[in-house]
Motif scaffolding. Structure first.
Motif, PDB file in Angstrom:
ATOM      1  N   SER A  27       0.810  -1.223   0.000  1.00 36.67           N
ATOM      2  CA  SER A  27       0.000   0.000   0.000  1.00 36.67           C
ATOM      3  C   SER A  27       0.841   1.270   0.000  1.00 36.67           C
ATOM      4  N   TRP A  28       1.849   1.332   0.913  1.00 33.90           N
ATOM      5  CA  TRP A  28       2.675   2.539   0.976  1.00 33.90           C
ATOM      6  C   TRP A  28       3.415   2.747  -0.335  1.00 33.90           C
ATOM      7  N   ARG A  29       3.897   1.684  -0.889  1.00 38.02           N
ATOM      8  CA  ARG A  29       4.622   1.737  -2.165  1.00 38.02           C
ATOM      9  C   ARG A  29       3.705   2.263  -3.268  1.00 38.02           C
ATOM     10  N   PHE A  30       2.470   1.761  -3.296  1.00 38.24           N
ATOM     11  CA  PHE A  30       1.485   2.181  -4.289  1.00 38.24           C
ATOM     12  C   PHE A  30       1.130   3.657  -4.113  1.00 38.24           C
ATOM     13  N   LEU A  31       0.846   4.052  -2.880  1.00 42.45           N
ATOM     14  CA  LEU A  31       0.429   5.432  -2.608  1.00 42.45           C
ATOM     15  C   LEU A  31       1.534   6.434  -2.918  1.00 42.45           C
ATOM     16  N   ARG A  32       2.789   6.035  -2.649  1.00 41.41           N
ATOM     17  CA  ARG A  32       3.909   6.925  -2.969  1.00 41.41           C
ATOM     18  C   ARG A  32       3.994   7.144  -4.477  1.00 41.41           C
ATOM     19  N   LEU A  33       3.901   6.051  -5.249  1.00 37.72           N
ATOM     20  CA  LEU A  33       3.936   6.153  -6.712  1.00 37.72           C
ATOM     21  C   LEU A  33       2.765   6.972  -7.229  1.00 37.72           C
ATOM     22  N   ALA A  34       1.566   6.672  -6.721  1.00 39.40           N
ATOM     23  CA  ALA A  34       0.355   7.332  -7.217  1.00 39.40           C
ATOM     24  C   ALA A  34       0.381   8.828  -6.936  1.00 39.40           C
ATOM     25  N   SER A  35       0.805   9.218  -5.737  1.00 43.78           N
ATOM     26  CA  SER A  35       0.805  10.640  -5.377  1.00 43.78           C
ATOM     27  C   SER A  35       1.772  11.433  -6.251  1.00 43.78           C
ATOM     28  N   ILE A  36       2.951  10.874  -6.513  1.00 40.15           N
ATOM     29  CA  ILE A  36       3.918  11.559  -7.379  1.00 40.15           C
ATOM     30  C   ILE A  36       3.394  11.614  -8.810  1.00 40.15           C
ATOM     31  N   ASN A  37       2.759  10.523  -9.267  1.00 39.93           N
ATOM     32  CA  ASN A  37       2.180  10.502 -10.615  1.00 39.93           C
ATOM     33  C   ASN A  37       1.100  11.562 -10.775  1.00 39.93           C
ATOM     34  N   ILE A 302      -7.111  10.096 -11.613  1.00 40.01           N
ATOM     35  CA  ILE A 302      -7.269   8.641 -11.711  1.00 40.01           C
ATOM     36  C   ILE A 302      -6.081   8.015 -12.441  1.00 40.01           C
ATOM     37  N   ASP A 303      -5.566   8.726 -13.451  1.00 39.38           N
ATOM     38  CA  ASP A 303      -4.410   8.200 -14.194  1.00 39.38           C
ATOM     39  C   ASP A 303      -3.202   8.002 -13.288  1.00 39.38           C
ATOM     40  N   GLY A 304      -3.075   8.841 -12.252  1.00 45.07           N
ATOM     41  CA  GLY A 304      -1.982   8.653 -11.297  1.00 45.07           C
ATOM     42  C   GLY A 304      -2.069   7.298 -10.624  1.00 45.07           C
ATOM     43  N   LEU A 305      -3.288   6.872 -10.297  1.00 45.07           N
ATOM     44  CA  LEU A 305      -3.509   5.549  -9.705  1.00 45.07           C
ATOM     45  C   LEU A 305      -3.290   4.451 -10.742  1.00 45.07           C
ATOM     46  N   ALA A 306      -3.747   4.709 -11.975  1.00 42.03           N
ATOM     47  CA  ALA A 306      -3.596   3.708 -13.043  1.00 42.03           C
ATOM     48  C   ALA A 306      -2.128   3.474 -13.378  1.00 42.03           C
ATOM     49  N   PHE A 307      -1.321   4.557 -13.404  1.00 39.23           N
ATOM     50  CA  PHE A 307       0.111   4.409 -13.690  1.00 39.23           C
ATOM     51  C   PHE A 307       0.805   3.595 -12.598  1.00 39.23           C
ATOM     52  N   ALA A 308       0.420   3.826 -11.342  1.00 41.14           N
ATOM     53  CA  ALA A 308       0.992   3.036 -10.240  1.00 41.14           C
ATOM     54  C   ALA A 308       0.596   1.574 -10.374  1.00 41.14           C
ATOM     55  N   THR A 309      -0.635   1.328 -10.834  1.00 39.22           N
ATOM     56  CA  THR A 309      -1.097  -0.046 -11.063  1.00 39.22           C
ATOM     57  C   THR A 309      -0.273  -0.719 -12.152  1.00 39.22           C
ATOM     58  N   GLU A 310       0.022   0.025 -13.223  1.00 38.36           N
ATOM     59  CA  GLU A 310       0.867  -0.512 -14.306  1.00 38.36           C
ATOM     60  C   GLU A 310       2.221  -0.968 -13.749  1.00 38.36           C
ATOM     61  N   SER A 311       2.856  -0.086 -12.982  1.00 40.77           N
ATOM     62  CA  SER A 311       4.200  -0.372 -12.461  1.00 40.77           C
ATOM     63  C   SER A 311       4.203  -1.619 -11.582  1.00 40.77           C
ATOM     64  N   LEU A 312       3.245  -1.691 -10.644  1.00 41.29           N
ATOM     65  CA  LEU A 312       3.242  -2.810  -9.704  1.00 41.29           C
ATOM     66  C   LEU A 312       2.769  -4.102 -10.351  1.00 41.29           C
ATOM     67  N   ALA A 313       1.780  -4.023 -11.243  1.00 40.93           N
ATOM     68  CA  ALA A 313       1.305  -5.242 -11.915  1.00 40.93           C
ATOM     69  C   ALA A 313       2.430  -5.875 -12.730  1.00 40.93           C
ATOM     70  N   GLY A 314       3.178  -5.053 -13.469  1.00 45.89           N
ATOM     71  CA  GLY A 314       4.301  -5.568 -14.249  1.00 45.89           C
ATOM     72  C   GLY A 314       5.385  -6.139 -13.362  1.00 45.89           C
ATOM     73  N   ASN A 315       5.660  -5.450 -12.254  1.00 41.53           N
ATOM     74  CA  ASN A 315       6.687  -5.917 -11.325  1.00 41.53           C
ATOM     75  C   ASN A 315       6.303  -7.256 -10.703  1.00 41.53           C
ATOM     76  N   PHE A 316       5.034  -7.373 -10.289  1.00 38.87           N
ATOM     77  CA  PHE A 316       4.567  -8.626  -9.692  1.00 38.87           C
ATOM     78  C   PHE A 316       4.612  -9.767 -10.705  1.00 38.87           C
ATOM     79  N   LYS A 317       4.270  -9.467 -11.964  1.00 38.04           N
ATOM     80  CA  LYS A 317       4.334 -10.511 -12.992  1.00 38.04           C
ATOM     81  C   LYS A 317       5.784 -10.965 -13.199  1.00 38.04           C
ATOM     82  N   GLY A 318       6.693  -9.979 -13.246  1.00 41.45           N
ATOM     83  CA  GLY A 318       8.101 -10.312 -13.423  1.00 41.45           C
ATOM     84  C   GLY A 318       8.624 -11.188 -12.299  1.00 41.45           C
ATOM     85  N   GLN A 319       8.140 -10.949 -11.078  1.00 48.70           N
ATOM     86  CA  GLN A 319       8.566 -11.764  -9.926  1.00 48.70           C
ATOM     87  C   GLN A 319       7.810 -13.081  -9.839  1.00 48.70           C
TER      88      GLN A 319
END
Length: 455
Positions: A27-37, A302-319
């Motif tokens: 959550s903290w990781r997501f919120l940090r990304l989303a807020s900056i986005n 909303i795009d700020g949240l969507a961009f954070a979702t892109e980053s984490l979804a790709g990262n989770f898939k890679g892992q």
């Protein structure tokens, strides 16, 4: 020693907060990304508003009208090529998840070369593109002359503008949103300063506005390249260039092709909405344009949240951590829906105050007040659709995104939009846009289980 203790203590406090509110661990990781986005996204409309202010204070209004007209061409062109950012983000995030530095560099090189190639092609075809673009729109001679002057100088920045898409996508995929924020501040800040110098101080009018945008895009690109050069191992770049194969290029081009088609289809749906609004009369067009401006403003958040979702979804898939994907969707989707709900609620409660900031034409207030309720289903379903888009972009599922764009446009939107045009009914047109968003949610949602099976 004391500093290390404080860091550990802070992490413990964060984890206890997450457990108390039953939030997922990221959550903290997501919120940090989303807020900056979100902060980065908001720089765009703020800079645009200041540019319009400079043009709006010139003695002749046709310069403002001309720039507005030419901007339509660039919006369509650059939005259609926005796949350069989305495809870069997804593949980069997956490479980061696998800790594969070579793949991360490879996507930057491949999409960077593609962006530069497309930018050079646009420069070579700038005159045919100008002829096509300005023959599709009608305007008074002075307005069209100002529009062409703006076009001629802004088109010079095309290679830098497209390369910026790739750089932003790459930094987002690496979860380096702070660099994206700095690029946005530098690029948009330079645009405002150059607008003032070229338009107000040196009197270059609309051509100055175009040149200011081009130069700011070039400055932003140079800073982005500097960020990259400080972040990569140049010896590794040389090794990767020698390993690039046709198959790697083919897979990359197929993904970009699917995302390009998907973007064109979605853009066409909104263009059809505007064209049908225009066919219903100038007043309806103006009214719907104001409501769409509100929609666009909320989407910046909303795009700020969507961009954070892109980053984490790709990262989770890679892992290979598929158990985190559904919690990610639930968390980001809930935040997005709540944000949309709050935004529309404020509009419904204080319509005259907020619409008064957008227009002083009080004759359209009754229409706006009676139709603002349509933003509830449009943004309600749209908030989930944008998050699902981010999810599939992060997973680099271009085919799914392309096919669902087809389905939502030609099944959910077009039939009802045609009926709305036939009966000259604006409510039916907003119903079509609501169904468009709802169909996107349905079609994308049905594909989610398949993405979990593929991991």
């Amino acid at each position: 020693m004391e500093s290390s203790f404080k860091i550990v203590h802070l992490e413990t406090y964060k984890n206890r907060c997450l457990e108390f509110f039953n939030f997922p661990s990221f959550s903290w990781r997501f919120l940090r990304l989303a807020s900056i986005n979100i902060l980065s996204n908001l720089m765009v409309p703020i800079a645009g508003l200041l540019s319009i202010t400079f043009l709006g204070h010139l003695q002749d209004i046709h310069h403002l009208a001309g720039v507005t007209l030419a901007t339509i061409i660039f919006n369509y062109l650059y939005r259609a090529l926005g796949f350069l950012r989305t495809s870069t983000t997804g593949i980069t995030a997956q490479g980061m998840g696998r800790k594969d530095s070579q793949d991360v560099l490879l996507v930057l090189l491949k999409n960077g070369l593609l962006a530069l190639s497309l930018g050079l092609i646009i420069l070579l075809l700038q005159y045919p593109l100008r002829w096509i673009g300005f023959n599709l729109v009608s305007a008074a001679p002075l307005v069209k002359a100002s529009a062409q002057a703006y076009y001629d100088t802004r088109i010079l920045g095309a290679p830098a503008a497209l390369l910026n898409f790739v750089l932003i996508g790459w930094f987002l995929g690496k979860e380096q949103s702070s660099k994206v924020l700095w690029l946005s501040i530098i690029g948009n800040g330079a645009n405002v300063i150059l607008d003032y110098l070229l338009i107000i101080r040196w009197g270059l009018d609309s051509s100055g506005a175009g040149l200011a945008t081009s130069l700011s895009q070039i400055i932003m690109c140079l800073v982005g390249v500097l960020f990259v050069s400080l972040d990569i191992n140049w010896n590794e770049v040389k090794q990767i260039v020698q390993k690039i194969s046709f198959e790697q290029w083919k897979g990359n081009l197929m993904l970009n092709r699917d995302l390009f088609i998907r973007t064109l289809i979605l853009l066409s749906a909104f263009s059809l909405f505007t064209n049908v609004s225009s066919a219903m009369g100038t007043l309806v067009l103006a009214e719907n344009s104001v409501l769409l401006q509100v929609f666009s403003l909320v989407v910046y958040f909303i795009d700020g949240l969507a961009f954070a979702t892109e980053s984490l979804a790709g990262n989770f898939k890679g892992q290979g951590i598929k158990k985190q994907l559904i919690p990610l969707l639930k968390f980001s989707g809930s935040l997005s829906f709540i944000l949309a709900l709050i935004s529309v609620s404020v509009l419904i409660l204080f319509p005259k105050t907020l619409f008064g900031l957008l227009t002083n034409h009080t004759e359209i207030y009754p229409y706006l007040i009676s139709h603002v309720i349509w933003l509830l289903p449009v943004l309600g379903f749209g908030s989930i659709a944008f998050i699902l888009d981010g999810y599939f972009i992060g997973l680099a599922e271009g085919v799914m995104l392309r096919n669902t764009a087809f389905g939502s446009t030609f099944i959910g939107f077009v039939p009802v939009a045609i009926i709305a045009w036939h009966y000259n009914n604006s409510n039916l047109l907003w119903l079509a846009l609501s169904l468009f968003m709802a169909t996107r949610v349905l079609l994308l949602g049905l594909k989610v289980p398949k993405t979990l099976d593929n991991l």
